[in-house]
Enzyme design. Sequence first.
Site, PDB file in Angstrom:
ATOM      1  N   ARG A 165     -27.505  31.689   4.348  1.00 20.41           N
ATOM      2  CA  ARG A 165     -27.118  30.369   3.809  1.00 20.41           C
ATOM      3  C   ARG A 165     -27.907  30.050   2.533  1.00 20.41           C
ATOM      4  O   ARG A 165     -28.391  28.928   2.339  1.00 20.41           O
ATOM      5  CB  ARG A 165     -27.337  29.250   4.844  1.00 20.41           C
ATOM      6  CG  ARG A 165     -26.566  29.428   6.118  1.00 20.41           C
ATOM      7  CD  ARG A 165     -25.050  29.327   5.941  1.00 20.41           C
ATOM      8  NE  ARG A 165     -24.410  29.660   7.190  1.00 20.41           N
ATOM      9  CZ  ARG A 165     -24.028  30.917   7.509  1.00 20.41           C
ATOM     10  NH1 ARG A 165     -24.169  31.917   6.657  1.00 20.41           N
ATOM     11  NH2 ARG A 165     -23.467  31.155   8.665  1.00 20.41           N
ATOM     12  N   SER A 191     -22.463  23.024  11.694  1.00 22.04           N
ATOM     13  CA  SER A 191     -23.803  23.191  12.267  1.00 22.04           C
ATOM     14  C   SER A 191     -24.790  22.401  11.427  1.00 22.04           C
ATOM     15  O   SER A 191     -24.885  22.608  10.218  1.00 22.04           O
ATOM     16  CB  SER A 191     -24.221  24.659  12.252  1.00 22.04           C
ATOM     17  OG  SER A 191     -23.335  25.400  13.038  1.00 22.04           O
ATOM     18  N   GLU A 243     -29.391  22.417   7.710  1.00 22.07           N
ATOM     19  CA  GLU A 243     -28.511  23.194   6.828  1.00 22.07           C
ATOM     20  C   GLU A 243     -27.758  22.219   5.915  1.00 22.07           C
ATOM     21  O   GLU A 243     -27.461  22.504   4.764  1.00 22.07           O
ATOM     22  CB  GLU A 243     -27.510  23.997   7.677  1.00 22.07           C
ATOM     23  CG  GLU A 243     -26.541  24.817   6.843  1.00 22.07           C
ATOM     24  CD  GLU A 243     -25.637  25.695   7.699  1.00 22.07           C
ATOM     25  OE1 GLU A 243     -26.131  26.302   8.671  1.00 22.07           O
ATOM     26  OE2 GLU A 243     -24.436  25.754   7.393  1.00 22.07           O
TER      27      GLU A 243
HETATM   28  C1  LIG Z   1     -16.133  21.542  11.156  1.00 18.80           C
HETATM   29  C2  LIG Z   1     -17.014  22.335  10.230  1.00 18.80           C
HETATM   30  C3  LIG Z   1     -17.203  23.690  10.462  1.00 18.80           C
HETATM   31  C4  LIG Z   1     -18.028  24.439   9.612  1.00 18.80           C
HETATM   32  N1  LIG Z   1     -18.184  25.772   9.863  1.00 18.80           N
HETATM   33  C5  LIG Z   1     -18.972  26.505   9.047  1.00 18.80           C
HETATM   34  C6  LIG Z   1     -19.150  27.902   9.280  1.00 18.80           C
HETATM   35  O1  LIG Z   1     -18.588  28.494  10.197  1.00 18.80           O
HETATM   36  N2  LIG Z   1     -19.968  28.584   8.440  1.00 18.80           N
HETATM   37  C7  LIG Z   1     -20.601  27.981   7.398  1.00 18.80           C
HETATM   38  O2  LIG Z   1     -21.328  28.663   6.663  1.00 18.80           O
HETATM   39  N3  LIG Z   1     -20.442  26.664   7.151  1.00 18.80           N
HETATM   40  C8  LIG Z   1     -19.648  25.919   7.940  1.00 18.80           C
HETATM   41  N4  LIG Z   1     -19.489  24.580   7.694  1.00 18.80           N
HETATM   42  C9  LIG Z   1     -20.226  23.937   6.578  1.00 18.80           C
HETATM   43  C10 LIG Z   1     -19.450  23.898   5.244  1.00 18.80           C
HETATM   44  O3  LIG Z   1     -18.056  23.903   5.461  1.00 18.80           O
HETATM   45  C11 LIG Z   1     -19.845  25.071   4.346  1.00 18.80           C
HETATM   46  O4  LIG Z   1     -21.214  25.017   4.004  1.00 18.80           O
HETATM   47  C12 LIG Z   1     -19.010  25.096   3.055  1.00 18.80           C
HETATM   48  O5  LIG Z   1     -19.257  26.297   2.382  1.00 18.80           O
HETATM   49  C13 LIG Z   1     -19.323  23.935   2.108  1.00 18.80           C
HETATM   50  O6  LIG Z   1     -18.325  23.922   1.095  1.00 18.80           O
HETATM   51  P1  LIG Z   1     -17.933  22.567   0.357  1.00 18.80           P
HETATM   52  O7  LIG Z   1     -16.946  22.876  -0.689  1.00 18.80           O
HETATM   53  O8  LIG Z   1     -17.548  21.538   1.332  1.00 18.80           O
HETATM   54  O9  LIG Z   1     -19.322  22.216  -0.308  1.00 18.80           O
HETATM   55  P2  LIG Z   1     -20.002  20.775  -0.399  1.00 18.80           P
HETATM   56  O10 LIG Z   1     -20.358  20.308   0.955  1.00 18.80           O
HETATM   57  O11 LIG Z   1     -19.190  19.889  -1.250  1.00 18.80           O
HETATM   58  O12 LIG Z   1     -21.338  21.168  -1.172  1.00 18.80           O
HETATM   59  C14 LIG Z   1     -22.324  21.968  -0.542  1.00 18.80           C
HETATM   60  C15 LIG Z   1     -23.359  22.342  -1.600  1.00 18.80           C
HETATM   61  O13 LIG Z   1     -22.737  23.192  -2.561  1.00 18.80           O
HETATM   62  C16 LIG Z   1     -22.852  22.619  -3.867  1.00 18.80           C
HETATM   63  N5  LIG Z   1     -21.612  22.955  -4.570  1.00 18.80           N
HETATM   64  C17 LIG Z   1     -20.337  22.760  -4.150  1.00 18.80           C
HETATM   65  N6  LIG Z   1     -19.473  23.251  -5.062  1.00 18.80           N
HETATM   66  C18 LIG Z   1     -20.222  23.750  -6.074  1.00 18.80           C
HETATM   67  C19 LIG Z   1     -19.915  24.371  -7.321  1.00 18.80           C
HETATM   68  N7  LIG Z   1     -18.659  24.592  -7.712  1.00 18.80           N
HETATM   69  N8  LIG Z   1     -20.943  24.749  -8.114  1.00 18.80           N
HETATM   70  C20 LIG Z   1     -22.232  24.536  -7.735  1.00 18.80           C
HETATM   71  N9  LIG Z   1     -22.575  23.941  -6.590  1.00 18.80           N
HETATM   72  C21 LIG Z   1     -21.581  23.559  -5.763  1.00 18.80           C
HETATM   73  C22 LIG Z   1     -23.034  21.130  -3.643  1.00 18.80           C
HETATM   74  O14 LIG Z   1     -23.705  20.534  -4.737  1.00 18.80           O
HETATM   75  C23 LIG Z   1     -23.883  21.135  -2.375  1.00 18.80           C
HETATM   76  O15 LIG Z   1     -25.238  21.358  -2.691  1.00 18.80           O
HETATM   77  C24 LIG Z   1     -18.668  23.811   8.515  1.00 18.80           C
HETATM   78  C25 LIG Z   1     -18.458  22.442   8.283  1.00 18.80           C
HETATM   79  C26 LIG Z   1     -17.634  21.713   9.126  1.00 18.80           C
HETATM   80  C27 LIG Z   1     -17.404  20.259   8.834  1.00 18.80           C
END
Ligand SMILES: Cc1cc2nc3c(=O)[nH]c(=O)nc-3n(C[C@H](O)[C@H](O)[C@H](O)COP(=O)(O)OP(=O)(O)OC[C@H]3O[C@@H](n4cnc5c(N)ncnc54)[C@H](O)[C@@H]3O)c2cc1C
Length: 305
Positions: A167, A217, A287
Amino acid sequence: MFENMQDVRVERDVSMASLTTFRAGGHAAYAVYPSTPEAWGAIIAAAKKENIPFAVLGNGSNVLATDEDFAGILIITTDMRDVRVEETCVYAQAGASLSAVAVTAMKAGLAGLEFSYGIPGTVGGAIFMNAGAYDGEMQFAVKQSRYLDEDGQVRVLEKEEHAFGYRDSYYQHHFGMIIDCILQLKPGNPEEIKAKMDDFMCRRKSKQPLMHPSAGSTFRRPYKGYASQMVDECALKGFRVGGAAVSEMHAGFIINDREGSVADIVAVIQSVQKKVFAEKGVMLEREVRMLHEIILNGIFNKNIP
Ligand SMILES: Cc1cc2nc3c(=O)[nH]c(=O)nc-3n(C[C@H](O)[C@H](O)[C@H](O)COP(=O)(O)OP(=O)(O)OC[C@H]3O[C@@H](n4cnc5c(N)ncnc54)[C@H](O)[C@@H]3O)c2cc1C
Protein backbone atom coordinates in the site's frame (compact mmCIF):
# COMPACT_ATOMS: atom_id res chain seq x y z
CA MET A 1 -10.84 32.31 -9.82
CA PHE A 2 -11.61 29.72 -12.50
CA GLU A 3 -13.27 32.17 -14.86
CA ASN A 4 -12.03 31.82 -18.43
CA MET A 5 -10.52 28.41 -17.73
CA GLN A 6 -11.32 25.82 -20.34
CA ASP A 7 -11.92 22.10 -19.92
CA VAL A 8 -12.75 22.27 -16.24
CA ARG A 9 -16.03 21.82 -14.42
CA VAL A 10 -16.27 23.87 -11.25
CA GLU A 11 -18.60 23.31 -8.31
CA ARG A 12 -18.69 25.61 -5.29
CA ASP A 13 -19.38 24.76 -1.67
CA VAL A 14 -19.52 21.01 -2.19
CA SER A 15 -20.31 18.46 0.50
CA MET A 16 -17.21 16.33 1.10
CA ALA A 17 -19.55 13.59 2.30
CA SER A 18 -20.74 13.33 -1.30
CA LEU A 19 -17.15 13.02 -2.57
CA THR A 20 -15.94 10.29 -0.20
CA THR A 21 -17.25 6.77 0.36
CA PHE A 22 -17.28 7.30 4.13
CA ARG A 23 -20.07 9.81 3.43
CA ALA A 24 -18.96 12.17 6.20
CA GLY A 25 -17.54 15.66 6.40
CA GLY A 26 -18.16 19.34 5.90
CA HIS A 27 -17.97 21.34 2.70
CA ALA A 28 -15.10 22.10 0.36
CA ALA A 29 -14.99 25.58 -1.10
CA TYR A 30 -14.36 24.14 -4.57
CA ALA A 31 -14.55 20.78 -6.29
CA VAL A 32 -13.00 21.08 -9.73
CA TYR A 33 -13.02 18.46 -12.44
CA PRO A 34 -10.37 19.00 -15.13
CA SER A 35 -10.84 17.07 -18.34
CA THR A 36 -7.34 17.68 -19.72
CA PRO A 37 -3.84 17.79 -18.17
CA GLU A 38 -3.55 21.39 -19.39
CA ALA A 39 -6.65 22.42 -17.45
CA TRP A 40 -5.31 20.59 -14.40
CA GLY A 41 -2.03 22.47 -14.72
CA ALA A 42 -3.89 25.78 -14.95
CA ILE A 43 -5.82 24.93 -11.76
CA ILE A 44 -2.67 24.32 -9.73
CA ALA A 45 -1.01 27.42 -11.15
CA ALA A 46 -4.02 29.49 -10.01
CA ALA A 47 -4.13 27.78 -6.60
CA LYS A 48 -0.44 28.38 -6.05
CA LYS A 49 -0.69 31.99 -7.13
CA GLU A 50 -3.50 32.61 -4.64
CA ASN A 51 -1.84 30.38 -2.01
CA ILE A 52 -4.93 28.22 -1.70
CA PRO A 53 -4.64 24.64 -0.44
CA PHE A 54 -5.47 21.89 -2.89
CA ALA A 55 -5.67 18.12 -2.87
CA VAL A 56 -6.36 15.43 -5.46
CA LEU A 57 -9.25 13.02 -5.09
CA GLY A 58 -10.18 10.10 -7.25
CA ASN A 59 -13.28 8.34 -6.01
CA GLY A 60 -12.61 9.28 -2.39
CA SER A 61 -12.71 5.63 -1.35
CA ASN A 62 -9.65 5.84 0.88
CA VAL A 63 -9.98 9.35 2.26
CA LEU A 64 -11.61 10.67 5.41
CA ALA A 65 -12.61 14.34 5.12
CA THR A 66 -12.96 16.80 8.01
CA ASP A 67 -16.12 17.92 9.79
CA GLU A 68 -14.71 21.41 9.49
CA ASP A 69 -15.19 23.00 6.10
CA PHE A 70 -12.16 22.94 3.81
CA ALA A 71 -11.37 26.38 2.43
CA GLY A 72 -9.52 24.92 -0.49
CA ILE A 73 -9.79 23.10 -3.80
CA LEU A 74 -10.44 19.42 -4.30
CA ILE A 75 -9.20 18.46 -7.75
CA ILE A 76 -11.27 15.48 -8.80
CA THR A 77 -9.95 13.27 -11.55
CA THR A 78 -13.10 11.47 -12.64
CA ASP A 79 -13.68 13.56 -15.78
CA MET A 80 -10.39 12.17 -17.11
CA ARG A 81 -11.37 8.58 -17.69
CA ASP A 82 -10.37 7.51 -21.22
CA VAL A 83 -9.36 3.87 -21.55
CA ARG A 84 -7.99 2.14 -24.62
CA VAL A 85 -6.34 -1.15 -25.40
CA GLU A 86 -3.18 -1.41 -27.49
CA GLU A 87 -2.02 -4.99 -28.05
CA THR A 88 -1.30 -6.33 -24.54
CA CYS A 89 -1.33 -2.92 -22.88
CA VAL A 90 -4.17 -0.86 -21.48
CA TYR A 91 -3.80 2.91 -21.48
CA ALA A 92 -5.98 4.54 -18.84
CA GLN A 93 -6.44 8.07 -17.62
CA ALA A 94 -6.16 8.55 -13.87
CA GLY A 95 -9.85 9.09 -13.25
CA ALA A 96 -11.01 5.90 -14.96
CA SER A 97 -12.76 3.49 -12.61
CA LEU A 98 -10.49 0.58 -11.76
CA SER A 99 -13.32 -1.91 -12.15
CA ALA A 100 -14.24 -0.45 -15.55
CA VAL A 101 -10.62 -0.83 -16.67
CA ALA A 102 -10.64 -4.45 -15.45
CA VAL A 103 -13.78 -5.10 -17.51
CA THR A 104 -12.22 -3.49 -20.61
CA ALA A 105 -9.14 -5.66 -20.19
CA MET A 106 -11.25 -8.79 -19.73
CA LYS A 107 -13.24 -8.08 -22.90
CA ALA A 108 -9.97 -7.62 -24.79
CA GLY A 109 -8.73 -10.99 -23.49
CA LEU A 110 -6.11 -9.46 -21.21
CA ALA A 111 -5.39 -10.95 -17.80
CA GLY A 112 -3.75 -9.32 -14.78
CA LEU A 113 -6.36 -6.97 -13.38
CA GLU A 114 -8.86 -9.53 -12.09
CA PHE A 115 -7.85 -8.78 -8.50
CA SER A 116 -8.88 -5.14 -8.88
CA TYR A 117 -12.46 -5.82 -9.88
CA GLY A 118 -14.61 -4.47 -7.06
CA ILE A 119 -12.04 -2.08 -5.59
CA PRO A 120 -14.14 1.10 -5.74
CA GLY A 121 -11.38 3.51 -6.72
CA THR A 122 -9.89 5.16 -9.76
CA VAL A 123 -6.74 4.03 -11.54
CA GLY A 124 -4.82 7.05 -10.19
CA GLY A 125 -5.89 6.35 -6.61
CA ALA A 126 -4.99 2.69 -7.05
CA ILE A 127 -1.48 3.48 -8.28
CA PHE A 128 -0.99 6.00 -5.48
CA MET A 129 -2.07 3.37 -2.92
CA ASN A 130 -0.65 0.33 -4.73
CA ALA A 131 -4.11 -1.10 -4.18
CA GLY A 132 -4.36 -4.84 -3.99
CA ALA A 133 -6.48 -7.85 -3.17
CA TYR A 134 -6.44 -11.62 -3.58
CA ASP A 135 -2.66 -11.78 -4.13
CA GLY A 136 -2.76 -9.10 -6.83
CA GLU A 137 -1.42 -5.55 -6.60
CA MET A 138 -1.21 -2.61 -8.98
CA GLN A 139 2.56 -2.91 -8.98
CA PHE A 140 2.36 -6.09 -11.07
CA ALA A 141 0.46 -4.31 -13.85
CA VAL A 142 1.90 -0.79 -13.98
CA LYS A 143 4.37 -0.30 -16.82
CA GLN A 144 4.50 3.47 -16.74
CA SER A 145 2.62 6.42 -15.30
CA ARG A 146 2.67 10.10 -16.17
CA TYR A 147 2.12 12.87 -13.69
CA LEU A 148 2.08 16.63 -13.33
CA ASP A 149 4.85 18.06 -11.19
CA GLU A 150 4.58 21.17 -9.02
CA ASP A 151 5.04 23.39 -12.05
CA GLY A 152 2.37 21.60 -14.02
CA GLN A 153 4.95 19.89 -16.25
CA VAL A 154 4.22 16.37 -17.47
CA ARG A 155 6.74 13.83 -16.14
CA VAL A 156 7.08 10.11 -16.76
CA LEU A 157 7.67 7.40 -14.17
CA GLU A 158 8.76 3.98 -15.42
CA LYS A 159 7.70 0.79 -13.66
CA GLU A 160 10.79 0.38 -11.47
CA GLU A 161 10.71 4.04 -10.42
CA HIS A 162 7.36 3.67 -8.66
CA ALA A 163 9.00 2.31 -5.47
CA PHE A 164 5.94 0.17 -4.86
CA GLY A 165 5.57 -1.48 -1.47
CA TYR A 166 2.67 -2.71 0.60
CA ARG A 167 0.00 0.00 0.00
CA ASP A 168 2.86 2.34 -0.83
CA SER A 169 4.28 4.06 -3.89
CA TYR A 170 6.60 6.85 -4.98
CA TYR A 171 3.61 9.18 -5.09
CA GLN A 172 3.05 8.98 -1.33
CA HIS A 173 6.46 10.56 -0.80
CA HIS A 174 6.81 13.00 -3.70
CA PHE A 175 4.64 15.65 -5.23
CA GLY A 176 3.02 14.13 -8.31
CA MET A 177 -0.51 14.19 -9.67
CA ILE A 178 -1.00 11.11 -11.80
CA ILE A 179 -2.65 11.90 -15.12
CA ASP A 180 -2.53 8.53 -16.87
CA CYS A 181 -0.77 5.20 -17.06
CA ILE A 182 0.06 2.21 -19.19
CA LEU A 183 -0.73 -1.19 -17.72
CA GLN A 184 1.10 -4.21 -19.10
CA LEU A 185 -1.17 -7.27 -19.11
CA LYS A 186 -1.02 -10.82 -20.46
CA PRO A 187 -3.16 -12.53 -23.09
CA GLY A 188 -5.82 -14.73 -21.51
CA ASN A 189 -9.17 -16.32 -22.09
CA PRO A 190 -11.97 -13.77 -21.50
CA GLU A 191 -14.27 -16.39 -19.98
CA GLU A 192 -11.63 -17.54 -17.52
CA ILE A 193 -10.75 -13.95 -16.66
CA LYS A 194 -14.42 -13.15 -16.10
CA ALA A 195 -14.92 -16.24 -13.93
CA LYS A 196 -12.05 -15.10 -11.72
CA MET A 197 -13.44 -11.58 -11.48
CA ASP A 198 -16.91 -12.88 -10.62
CA ASP A 199 -15.43 -15.14 -7.95
CA PHE A 200 -13.57 -12.22 -6.34
CA MET A 201 -16.71 -10.09 -6.45
CA CYS A 202 -18.72 -12.88 -4.80
CA ARG A 203 -16.15 -13.15 -2.04
CA ARG A 204 -16.30 -9.38 -1.47
CA LYS A 205 -20.09 -9.39 -1.30
CA SER A 206 -20.18 -12.28 1.15
CA LYS A 207 -17.49 -10.94 3.50
CA GLN A 208 -17.58 -7.14 3.31
CA PRO A 209 -20.26 -4.72 4.57
CA LEU A 210 -20.71 -3.16 1.14
CA MET A 211 -24.18 -1.90 2.06
CA HIS A 212 -22.70 0.70 4.43
CA PRO A 213 -20.42 3.69 3.83
CA SER A 214 -16.77 2.92 4.60
CA ALA A 215 -13.30 3.22 3.13
CA GLY A 216 -12.69 -0.52 3.01
CA SER A 217 -10.07 -1.86 5.40
CA THR A 218 -9.41 0.91 7.86
CA PHE A 219 -6.03 -0.36 8.99
CA ARG A 220 -2.89 -1.53 7.26
CA ARG A 221 -1.77 -5.11 7.69
CA PRO A 222 0.40 -5.11 10.84
CA TYR A 223 3.90 -6.60 10.89
CA LYS A 224 2.40 -9.79 12.31
CA GLY A 225 -1.10 -11.22 12.03
CA TYR A 226 -4.17 -9.53 10.58
CA ALA A 227 -5.80 -6.32 11.73
CA SER A 228 -9.34 -7.67 11.40
CA GLN A 229 -8.52 -10.75 13.47
CA MET A 230 -6.98 -8.65 16.24
CA VAL A 231 -9.96 -6.28 16.31
CA ASP A 232 -12.29 -9.28 16.47
CA GLU A 233 -10.29 -10.94 19.25
CA CYS A 234 -10.52 -7.72 21.24
CA ALA A 235 -14.33 -8.09 21.08
CA LEU A 236 -14.66 -4.82 19.20
CA LYS A 237 -17.15 -5.91 16.53
CA GLY A 238 -20.13 -3.60 16.86
CA PHE A 239 -18.20 -1.08 18.99
CA ARG A 240 -19.86 2.24 18.24
CA VAL A 241 -19.38 5.97 18.69
CA GLY A 242 -22.35 7.98 17.40
CA GLY A 243 -23.02 7.04 13.79
CA ALA A 244 -19.82 5.03 13.23
CA ALA A 245 -19.03 1.49 14.30
CA VAL A 246 -16.76 -1.48 13.78
CA SER A 247 -18.60 -3.66 11.28
CA GLU A 248 -20.19 -6.82 12.71
CA MET A 249 -19.61 -8.47 9.35
CA HIS A 250 -15.90 -7.67 8.93
CA ALA A 251 -13.91 -6.36 11.89
CA GLY A 252 -11.39 -4.69 9.57
CA PHE A 253 -14.03 -2.28 8.31
CA ILE A 254 -15.21 0.77 10.21
CA ILE A 255 -18.57 1.76 8.82
CA ASN A 256 -20.57 4.95 8.95
CA ASP A 257 -23.98 3.30 9.03
CA ARG A 258 -25.88 6.02 10.88
CA GLU A 259 -24.79 9.22 9.17
CA GLY A 260 -22.03 9.85 11.67
CA SER A 261 -19.51 12.64 11.69
CA VAL A 262 -15.82 12.44 10.92
CA ALA A 263 -15.29 12.86 14.68
CA ASP A 264 -17.34 9.68 15.28
CA ILE A 265 -15.24 7.74 12.77
CA VAL A 266 -11.98 9.06 14.22
CA ALA A 267 -13.15 8.17 17.73
CA VAL A 268 -13.84 4.58 16.65
CA ILE A 269 -10.44 4.37 14.92
CA GLN A 270 -8.63 5.66 18.00
CA SER A 271 -10.55 3.44 20.43
CA VAL A 272 -9.75 0.39 18.32
CA GLN A 273 -6.07 1.34 18.16
CA LYS A 274 -5.97 1.84 21.93
CA LYS A 275 -7.64 -1.45 22.81
CA VAL A 276 -5.68 -3.52 20.29
CA PHE A 277 -2.45 -1.97 21.55
CA ALA A 278 -3.39 -2.68 25.17
CA GLU A 279 -4.38 -6.28 24.52
CA LYS A 280 -2.10 -7.30 21.65
CA GLY A 281 0.83 -4.91 21.92
CA VAL A 282 0.36 -3.91 18.27
CA MET A 283 -0.31 -0.33 17.18
CA LEU A 284 -2.56 -0.57 14.13
CA GLU A 285 -1.74 2.02 11.50
CA ARG A 286 -4.43 3.67 9.45
CA GLU A 287 -4.62 2.82 5.77
CA VAL A 288 -7.29 5.47 5.32
CA ARG A 289 -5.82 8.89 4.60
CA MET A 290 -7.03 12.02 6.37
CA LEU A 291 -7.72 15.15 4.36
CA HIS A 292 -4.93 17.13 6.03
CA GLU A 293 -2.48 14.40 4.95
CA ILE A 294 -3.33 14.70 1.28
CA ILE A 295 -3.06 18.45 0.84
CA LEU A 296 -0.31 18.97 -1.67
CA ASN A 297 0.76 22.50 -0.91
CA GLY A 298 1.22 22.19 2.82
CA ILE A 299 -1.45 24.54 4.13
CA PHE A 300 -4.83 23.52 5.46
CA ASN A 301 -7.23 26.39 5.76
CA LYS A 302 -7.05 29.88 4.45
CA ASN A 303 -9.76 32.33 3.52
CA ILE A 304 -10.07 32.35 -0.21
CA PRO A 305 -11.79 34.62 -2.67
C1 LIG B 1 -15.85 -1.12 0.03
C2 LIG B 1 -14.39 -0.85 -0.20
C3 LIG B 1 -13.54 -1.89 -0.52
C4 LIG B 1 -12.17 -1.65 -0.72
N1 LIG B 1 -11.37 -2.70 -1.05
C5 LIG B 1 -10.05 -2.48 -1.26
C6 LIG B 1 -9.18 -3.55 -1.61
O1 LIG B 1 -9.59 -4.70 -1.76
N2 LIG B 1 -7.87 -3.27 -1.78
C7 LIG B 1 -7.37 -2.01 -1.64
O2 LIG B 1 -6.16 -1.82 -1.82
N3 LIG B 1 -8.17 -0.98 -1.32
C8 LIG B 1 -9.49 -1.17 -1.13
N4 LIG B 1 -10.30 -0.12 -0.80
C9 LIG B 1 -9.73 1.23 -0.61
C10 LIG B 1 -9.73 2.11 -1.88
O3 LIG B 1 -10.77 1.73 -2.75
C11 LIG B 1 -8.39 2.04 -2.60
O4 LIG B 1 -7.34 2.53 -1.79
C12 LIG B 1 -8.41 2.83 -3.91
O5 LIG B 1 -7.24 2.55 -4.63
C13 LIG B 1 -8.51 4.34 -3.71
O6 LIG B 1 -8.78 4.94 -4.97
P1 LIG B 1 -9.57 6.32 -5.07
O7 LIG B 1 -9.62 6.72 -6.48
O8 LIG B 1 -10.85 6.24 -4.36
O9 LIG B 1 -8.56 7.25 -4.29
P2 LIG B 1 -8.92 8.39 -3.23
O10 LIG B 1 -9.52 7.77 -2.03
O11 LIG B 1 -9.66 9.47 -3.89
O12 LIG B 1 -7.46 8.89 -2.87
C14 LIG B 1 -6.56 8.05 -2.17
C15 LIG B 1 -5.19 8.73 -2.18
O13 LIG B 1 -4.71 8.76 -3.52
C16 LIG B 1 -4.44 10.11 -3.90
N5 LIG B 1 -4.79 10.21 -5.32
C17 LIG B 1 -5.96 9.84 -5.92
N6 LIG B 1 -5.88 10.04 -7.25
C18 LIG B 1 -4.65 10.56 -7.49
C19 LIG B 1 -3.97 11.00 -8.66
N7 LIG B 1 -4.53 10.94 -9.87
N8 LIG B 1 -2.71 11.48 -8.53
C20 LIG B 1 -2.12 11.55 -7.30
N9 LIG B 1 -2.71 11.16 -6.17
C21 LIG B 1 -3.96 10.67 -6.26
C22 LIG B 1 -5.30 10.97 -3.00
O14 LIG B 1 -4.76 12.27 -2.87
C23 LIG B 1 -5.24 10.18 -1.70
O15 LIG B 1 -4.05 10.47 -1.01
C24 LIG B 1 -11.67 -0.33 -0.60
C25 LIG B 1 -12.54 0.72 -0.28
C26 LIG B 1 -13.89 0.47 -0.09
C27 LIG B 1 -14.80 1.62 0.22
